[in-house]
Structures are given as C-alpha cells and as structure tokens.
Design an enzyme around this catalytic site. Structure first.
Site, PDB file in Angstrom:
ATOM      1  N   TRP A   1      54.217  17.800  14.004  1.00 38.51           N
ATOM      2  CA  TRP A   1      53.806  16.607  13.254  1.00 38.51           C
ATOM      3  C   TRP A   1      52.321  16.325  13.412  1.00 38.51           C
ATOM      4  CZ3 TRP A   1      56.775  15.746   9.465  1.00 38.51           C
ATOM      5  CH2 TRP A   1      58.156  15.909   9.578  1.00 38.51           C
TER       6      TRP A   1
ATOM      7  N   ASP B   1      50.706   8.290  16.123  1.00 38.66           N
ATOM      8  CA  ASP B   1      51.933   8.347  15.332  1.00 38.66           C
ATOM      9  C   ASP B   1      53.086   8.097  16.300  1.00 38.66           C
ATOM     10  OD1 ASP B   1      54.213   9.037  13.953  1.00 38.66           O
ATOM     11  OD2 ASP B   1      53.582  11.064  13.428  1.00 38.66           O
TER      12      ASP B   1
ATOM     13  N   LYS C   1      63.895   5.793  12.162  1.00 40.18           N
ATOM     14  CA  LYS C   1      64.459   6.361  13.382  1.00 40.18           C
ATOM     15  C   LYS C   1      64.920   5.255  14.340  1.00 40.18           C
ATOM     16  CE  LYS C   1      61.411  10.192  12.593  1.00 40.18           C
ATOM     17  NZ  LYS C   1      62.329  11.227  12.145  1.00 40.18           N
TER      18      LYS C   1
HETATM   19  C1  PLP Z   1      56.698  11.978  14.584  1.00 35.66           C
HETATM   20  C2  PLP Z   1      56.864  12.080  13.107  1.00 35.66           C
HETATM   21  N1  PLP Z   1      55.794  11.854  12.313  1.00 35.66           N
HETATM   22  C3  PLP Z   1      55.886  11.929  10.981  1.00 35.66           C
HETATM   23  C4  PLP Z   1      57.075  12.254  10.372  1.00 35.66           C
HETATM   24  C5  PLP Z   1      57.138  12.332   8.865  1.00 35.66           C
HETATM   25  O1  PLP Z   1      57.756  11.205   8.404  1.00 35.66           O
HETATM   26  P1  PLP Z   1      58.174  11.005   6.869  1.00 35.66           P
HETATM   27  O2  PLP Z   1      59.328  11.917   6.613  1.00 35.66           O
HETATM   28  O3  PLP Z   1      58.523   9.553   6.828  1.00 35.66           O
HETATM   29  O4  PLP Z   1      56.996  11.338   6.040  1.00 35.66           O
HETATM   30  C6  PLP Z   1      58.218  12.475  11.142  1.00 35.66           C
HETATM   31  C7  PLP Z   1      59.512  12.785  10.491  1.00 35.66           C
HETATM   32  O5  PLP Z   1      60.511  13.047  11.105  1.00 35.66           O
HETATM   33  C8  PLP Z   1      58.109  12.389  12.540  1.00 35.66           C
HETATM   34  O6  PLP Z   1      59.165  12.605  13.337  1.00 35.66           O
END
Ligand code: PLP
Length: 369
Positions: free
Chosen positions: A104, A173, A197
C-alpha cells in the site's frame, strides 16, 4: 432453523458491530420519525447537518484530536488519498519522502511520482517483513512530508512506534488500524483512513489534517480532492456519502460504549496475542514471516509449513475449507501473497479469535498425527 454463526475475518469490507447493524435496520425505513429514510434525505437538511457535525465531534473526542486539526469526510477511498496527499502537500518543496513497508505504501509512492520528486527512504525490497534498522533510512532534509502506511494490511506490518521525522510533517495511512489505538497528534501532519475496515461501510474516507498544511494544493488538484476547499465547506462542497457517514457515526457511538480506544487497543493485543501464541505453541507449523517488533495487531498473514513442504498448498486448502465448515470465513491470504490471513478488526470479538486459535491447534494436532 437458525442460520450458522459466521465468524468474519475478512480484510475489508469487514465485520461491523451487530448492534450497529440492528440499529441501522430499525431506523432504515423511517429515520427518527421523519417519514423517509436517511438514504433519501438531502445532505443540506438540518438532520444531515446534525449527523455530519455529530460524527466529527465524536471522532474528535474519541481520538482527542487537537483544535488545530480539521476533520474531513471524503470519497475516493485510500487509493484516492494516494493522489490527494501529494496534490495537497508536495507543493511546498516539490519533494516527499516515502517509507515503503508493503504494497500500500509502494502504491502510494508510485502515485505521488506523478506530482513531484519521490525519495524512497528504505532500500528496495520484495520481502516486506518490517523496516530495516534506522541506520539504513535515508531522509531528504527538505521533503514537504514523510509518508508511512501505519499498518500494511496485506503483509501484516505495523509500526510499534511513530517514526521520528525531525520536524518534517508525517502523513500516515491508517486505513487498517484506525481507531484501534490512541494517536499522538503532536507527531503527525495528516492522517487518513478508508472506513471499511474498523469504522463503517465503504464510501467514506476520513482525513485529519493540521490547519497550517492547508492552502498549498497544486493548481492541478481536482476540487473533490482539495483539502482546503473541503475543509472550508465542512465536507459539504458536494454530495457526501451520506449513508456511510451515518453508519460510521453509529460505530463511533459503539466504540465509545465499549470503552473507547484504550479498550480497542487492549482487545487488539489480546486477539493478536491469541494467534501469535498459537503459532509458538504449534512449534513452527504456522509461520508468520514478519519480524516480531513489526507484527500487526490487526492483520496476521501466515503460512502452514509442514514437515513435507510439498504438502503446503494442499494443507492450506484443507485448513481454509475446514474453517469455512465451522463458519470462519474470508481467511484466504491476499492474492499477491497467498496462504492465510486473519483480520482482527474492532468488531471481531475476542471469542471469535479464540475459536480460530482453537481450530488452528486442532488442525495442527490432526495434521501431525
Ligand atoms: C492500508 C490500506 N491503504 C489503502 C487501501 C486502499 O483502499 P481503497 O480500496 O479504499 O482505495 C487499503 C485497502 O485495503 C489498505 O488496506
């Protein structure tokens, strides 16, 4: 006949508290006697203004967010923020530092490369098992910000402590560990999290940003991604994801009723401890590759390592099928890493995780016979 009890260990969208779902069901057709549902109500109504402001206030209290931070409820998910962060913050010097500890943060860094110069703080790696020792970290002194993913959902890598950035604003994040522990805001410039989540349904993304970092967006920044415009308009510049914010507000109430973030953190320690302790007790039959100091309390990826390694795939399939028979679902590892992953978000109860740990022990004993 009563339906089989389901224990949901999904990585997201994930389990929501039963009490919250029941309240949503009760209130759905006729919201608080207004004769229409929340889904049909104007986002400019007094009722929705109350939900929007109430959710912000509750979040501020839960996290003890200082007054000089703005709370925004946006759309576009975590991935939207991979663009929003540089679009709003990289303009100061044109450079940013990214600490890549999993997929991520790697995706976020790639996205940021479109908008400025990205410096990779850590040496490149394909095996994400926790950051290397600090003497291998290379910061840029004039970076506009330092970026981290506080909990890498796929690899199960979480920071045990906030990295020191020497005064450069830290952007985190927190999509997968938001509201699972307290946050020291003196150490952050901005935090974001998708709700799906720990805090609600998909559709709303929370951004918490220090006021002095506003007013710096790149000219190409789209209006809906612009923190300054969204803060000015109290997240009501355009139609917000009303239903997601309403459910999230109910989850905030639930977290408070359970004892707040101290209790969420205590439970996350107990729950993850049950799984990691089972790995120790089963003598390496289950293996989590992540360094002990970086192991996530929230997402635990693991593999089965049998004496005969050729049997790994077969045993993992059997493990997942047996778990499903017992109602334990969404335990399959992320498609990029395989194996098994248990996600232990706030709404997943200690008793659910105890059931999983018991199943792991039984499965080990049967396989070892
Ligand atoms: C830590 C993290 N950041 C970003 C994301 C991406 O999120 P989205 O699917 O809402 O774009 C996720 C998705 O699981 C994630 O776990």
């Amino acid at each position: 006949m009563a339906a089989k009890k389901i224990l949901n260990f999904g990585a997201g969208p994930a389990k929501l508290p039963q009490e919250v779902l029941q309240k949503v069901q009760r209130e759905l057709i006729d919201y608080h006697g207004e004769g229409i549902s929340i889904l049909e109500m104007s986002h400019r109504s007094k009722t929705y203004a109350g939900i929007n402001d109430g959710a912000q206030q509750k979040l501020r209290l839960l996290l003890n967010i200082p007054e000089n931070f703005k709370i925004l409820f946006l759309q576009g998910g975590g991935t939207g923020q991979f663009a929003s962060v540089p679009l709003n913050l990289i303009g100061k010097t044109g450079k940013a530092d990214y600490i890549v500890t999993g997929n991520w943060s790697r995706l976020a860094a790639k996205e940021a490369e479109q908008y400025g110069k990205v410096n990779y703080v850590l040496p490149e790696t394909k095996t994400f098992i926790g950051p290397p020792p600090k003497d291998q970290w290379k910061f840029t002194p004039d970076a506009s910000y330092v970026y981290i993913c506080d909990n890498e959902t796929v690899y199960g890598v979480e920071y045990p402590e906030v990295p020191d950035t020497n005064g450069v604003p830290l952007v985190a994040d927190m999509s997968s560990n938001f509201l699972t522990r307290t946050i020291d805001f003196s150490k952050y410039g901005a935090i974001f999290a998708g709700a799906q989540k720990n805090v609600g349904p998909a559709g709303v993304t929370i951004v918490i940003i220090r006021e002095d970092l506003l007013n710096n967006a790149l000219p190409v920044c789209p209006t809906v991604l612009n923190y300054t415009i969204m803060a000015r308009d109290n997240s009501l510049h355009n139609t917000p994801p009303v239903f997601s914010i309403y459910v999230m507000d109910l989850v905030f109430n639930w977290i408070k009723s359970q004892g707040g973030l101290k209790e969420m953190n205590r439970r996350s320690q107990v729950k993850s401890g049950l799984i990691y302790d089972t790995m120790i007790a089963t003598k390496g039959f289950y293996s989590c590759p992540v360094n002990k100091s970086s192991r996530s309390r929230i997402n635990i990826p693991f593999r089965i390592v049998p004496a005969d390694v050729a049997k790994q795939a077969e045993l993992e399939e059997k493990f997942l099928a047996g778990a499903e028979d017992l109602g334990m679902i969404q335990l399959k590892g992320h498609r990029s890493v395989g194996g098994i992953r248990a996600s232990l978000y706030n709404a997943v109860g200690v008793e659910d995780v105890q059931a999983l740990a018991d199943y792991m022990t039984n499965f080990y004993e049967t396989a070892s016979k």
